[in-house]
Design an enzyme around this catalytic site. Sequence first.
Site, PDB file in Angstrom:
ATOM      1  N   GLY A  21       0.792  -1.221   0.000  1.00  0.00           N
ATOM      2  CA  GLY A  21       0.000   0.000   0.000  1.00  0.00           C
ATOM      3  C   GLY A  21       0.819   1.263   0.000  1.00  0.00           C
ATOM      4  N   CYS A  22       2.074   1.212  -0.418  1.00  0.00           N
ATOM      5  CA  CYS A  22       2.892   2.417  -0.404  1.00  0.00           C
ATOM      6  C   CYS A  22       2.275   3.459  -1.318  1.00  0.00           C
ATOM      7  CB  CYS A  22       4.311   2.090  -0.851  1.00  0.00           C
ATOM      8  SG  CYS A  22       5.380   3.517  -0.967  1.00  0.00           S
ATOM      9  N   GLY A  23       2.121   4.665  -0.829  1.00  0.00           N
ATOM     10  CA  GLY A  23       1.491   5.701  -1.630  1.00  0.00           C
ATOM     11  C   GLY A  23       2.457   6.599  -2.355  1.00  0.00           C
ATOM     12  N   CYS A  53       5.792   5.411  -3.595  1.00  0.00           N
ATOM     13  CA  CYS A  53       6.910   4.691  -4.196  1.00  0.00           C
ATOM     14  C   CYS A  53       7.286   5.295  -5.546  1.00  0.00           C
ATOM     15  CB  CYS A  53       6.547   3.222  -4.408  1.00  0.00           C
ATOM     16  SG  CYS A  53       6.206   2.350  -2.895  1.00  0.00           S
TER      17      CYS A  53
END
Length: 282
Positions: free
Chosen positions: A113-115, A117
């Site tokens: 769920g990295c917003g 990257c």
Amino acid sequence: MIPPVVRVARLACGPSGAQAGERAIPEETPVAIVHNGSTYAVMMATPSDLEDFGYGFSLTEGVIGDLTDVESIETLEFDEADGAVGVEIRLWLSAERAGQMVARRRQIAGPTGCGLCGVESLELAVKPARAVTAGRSFSAGEVAQAIAALPAAQALNRQTRAVHAAAFWEPEEGLIALREDVGRHNALDKLVGHLVRHGREATSGIVLLTSRVSIEMVQKTAMLGAGVLVAVSAPTALAVRTADKAGITLVAIARDDGFEIFTHPHRILIGGAEQERIAHVG
């Protein structure tokens, strides 16, 4: 398709000793968002509601402006026999929109769920959220009702106790939609995708989060056009500043015993002296 939940063996240890058994845990798999044959991002996500994810992610990232920019969408699953494990969400954009696609690419596998990257500049990381000027008002009781509706609808979390949820609630209809994922950003993107696909007017309800509120969650809510964002956990300072500038009413730490309003309290109707006090917030 890859199941979103799997059961694994585990040994539960406690004061009375150890006991063998099983536990349901959420699956996560690489999910590639592909626009016109070019990979834009690879996220670790829960393999459910993937078309919603493709639409919602593309919208909140600004790759598309609305559904008319997408000519078709398909999801393809790959396993070890294909040389790669995961899912591709392939969106084919209109020729006009494809020509307007931003040059930056985020061709990396980010953490769950990295917003952010692969964002190539600090300016892009903290870009201003879209201004939200519309949005109805809600009573304190309605905020409480909305939060109380979440647990019963969190099917994956009941099984796993390990996923986030994003939901949309309206006073007249209750909980309209809820999406879950191991990544909080993914859950919100899935919700956005569902709402825009079904033509739901976001100004008529409340966006609900079971997670903390970071800047990306405010930015995505602003892209949807929702005026009220309510979360069970706390916001970051940057999220509060961003919500304030965007015109979003940010309510957080929403629990059974109350909640806290951080920005634009005019959309929350409390009444009496308390309303006069919070009118000075934000």
